[in-house]
Design an enzyme around this catalytic site. Structure first.
Site, short mmCIF file in Angstrom:
data_model
loop_
_atom_site.label_atom_id
_atom_site.label_comp_id
_atom_site.label_asym_id
_atom_site.label_seq_id
_atom_site.Cartn_x
_atom_site.Cartn_y
_atom_site.Cartn_z
N CYS A 63 -3.18 2.42 40.86
CA CYS A 63 -3.82 2.85 39.60
C CYS A 63 -2.97 2.40 38.40
CB CYS A 63 -4.05 4.36 39.65
SG CYS A 63 -5.30 4.89 38.46
N HIS A 118 -6.56 5.68 45.20
CA HIS A 118 -5.34 6.47 45.45
C HIS A 118 -5.20 6.81 46.93
CE1 HIS A 118 -4.05 7.50 41.30
NE2 HIS A 118 -5.32 7.27 41.02
N GLU A 164 -2.74 8.04 48.44
CA GLU A 164 -1.98 9.30 48.60
C GLU A 164 -2.87 10.53 48.46
OE1 GLU A 164 -2.11 7.57 45.92
OE2 GLU A 164 -1.89 8.80 44.12
#
Lengths: 218, 80
Positions: free
Chosen positions: A86, A195, A197
């Site tokens: 990002c 993302h 994560e």
């Protein structure tokens, strides 16, 4: 052996990254933007998401000149692995470690949702645990994710197998050819808008990010 | 000497913000708008008094930081 997770003023995904690596049983440490060197034994640098320097001027434009980024640029030029997520992707294109640029989303909205992605290439250290054409479900959350590259640059990306992920279904930000993530020619630097994560545990709604981080970290 | 720098997207790079502004003006009843361009203006007050030297140094600032030349153009105007 350890993973360096960079932290700028305005970064906000660094603790999710540390938590993800903890889940994978790999050591990772925060590294402050004023540091001039990466810790000895760093085998992966992660530039997490957020709003470094408030996105002033352009997303990633100011972070790119921080002391730690000079060390990351040297590290990448020596073949070190770098992952930018990002805002991290925005910093990587601003620093010239990845080609192209990230512009304001075509619909001008901040888009935050789960997004289906297609794996375009697994001939790289980042997506080696996935199958080509596999569909992933990983959240996106950004306002400047509209990837742009000129026609010549796009040809080069295709020739060298540098387009790694594309959006499936409706393109959420207007990026060229629905590109969601690209790597450099040497396949050592990878930037993506989604993302991973945030897709690490069933509780979060998807575990599709786990293989990406595991493949890199272990 | 003052340098006024205008940074805007290169022609051919779609600018959704400019498109939205143009559309909003049309909705408000303003007619005859053929093109809308959005940019940002950065004004720098410089100690340098030599125009050529100022131009050279501001050009370098634009290339290094102020514009992303992959997608943006810049124009420099020097004012006394």
């Amino acid at each position: 052996m350890s993973i360096a997770v960079l932290r700028f003023p305005g970064t906000n995904c660094e603790f999710d990254m540390l938590h993800s690596f903890k889940l994978l049983g790999v050591e990772s440490h925060l590294v402050w933007h004023q540091e001039k060197e990466l810790p000895k034994g760093t085998h992966l640098v992660v530039i997490p998401g957020g709003f470094s320097y408030g996105d002033y001027l352009r997303s990633g434009a100011i972070a790119r000149f921080s002391p730690i980024m000079q060390a990351v640029i040297r590290y990448a030029k020596e073949g070190g692995k770098v992952l930018g997520i990002c805002n991290g992707f925005q910093i990587l294109v601003e620093s010239g470690l990845l080609p192209g640029a990230l512009r304001r989303n075509e619909n001008l909205h901040f888009v935050s949702k789960f997004q289906k992605l297609a794996v375009v290439s697994n001939n790289n250290p980042f997506l080696r645990e996935y199958a080509v054409s596999e569909t992933l479900n990983i959240p996106i959350a950004h306002a400047d994710g509209n990837y742009f590259i000129d026609a010549k640059g796009l040809e080069e990306l295709k020739e060298n197998d540098q387009i790694l992920l594309t959006y499936q279904g409706e393109n959420p930000n207007g990026s060229i050819e629905s590109i969601a993530g690209v790597c450099n020619k040497e396949k050592s630097v990878f930037g993506l808008m989604p993302h991973p994560e945030r897709a690490m545990e069933p509780l979060l709604g998807s575990v599709d990010g786990a293989r990406m981080l595991r493949g890199l970290a272990c | 000497m003052t340098a006024k720098i205008t940074v805007s997207l290169k022609p051919g790079v779609l600018d959704p913000q400019a498109k939205a502004i143009g559309h909003a003006l049309e909705v408000l009843g303003f007619e005859g708008i053929q093109e809308t361009v959005v940019g940002k203006i950065i004004t720098l007050k410089l100690a340098e008094s030599d125009a050529a030297k100022a131009k050279e140094s501001v050009t370098q600032m634009c290339e290094t930081l102020l514009a992303n030349t992959v997608i943006e153009n810049y124009q420099i105007e020097l004012l006394p």
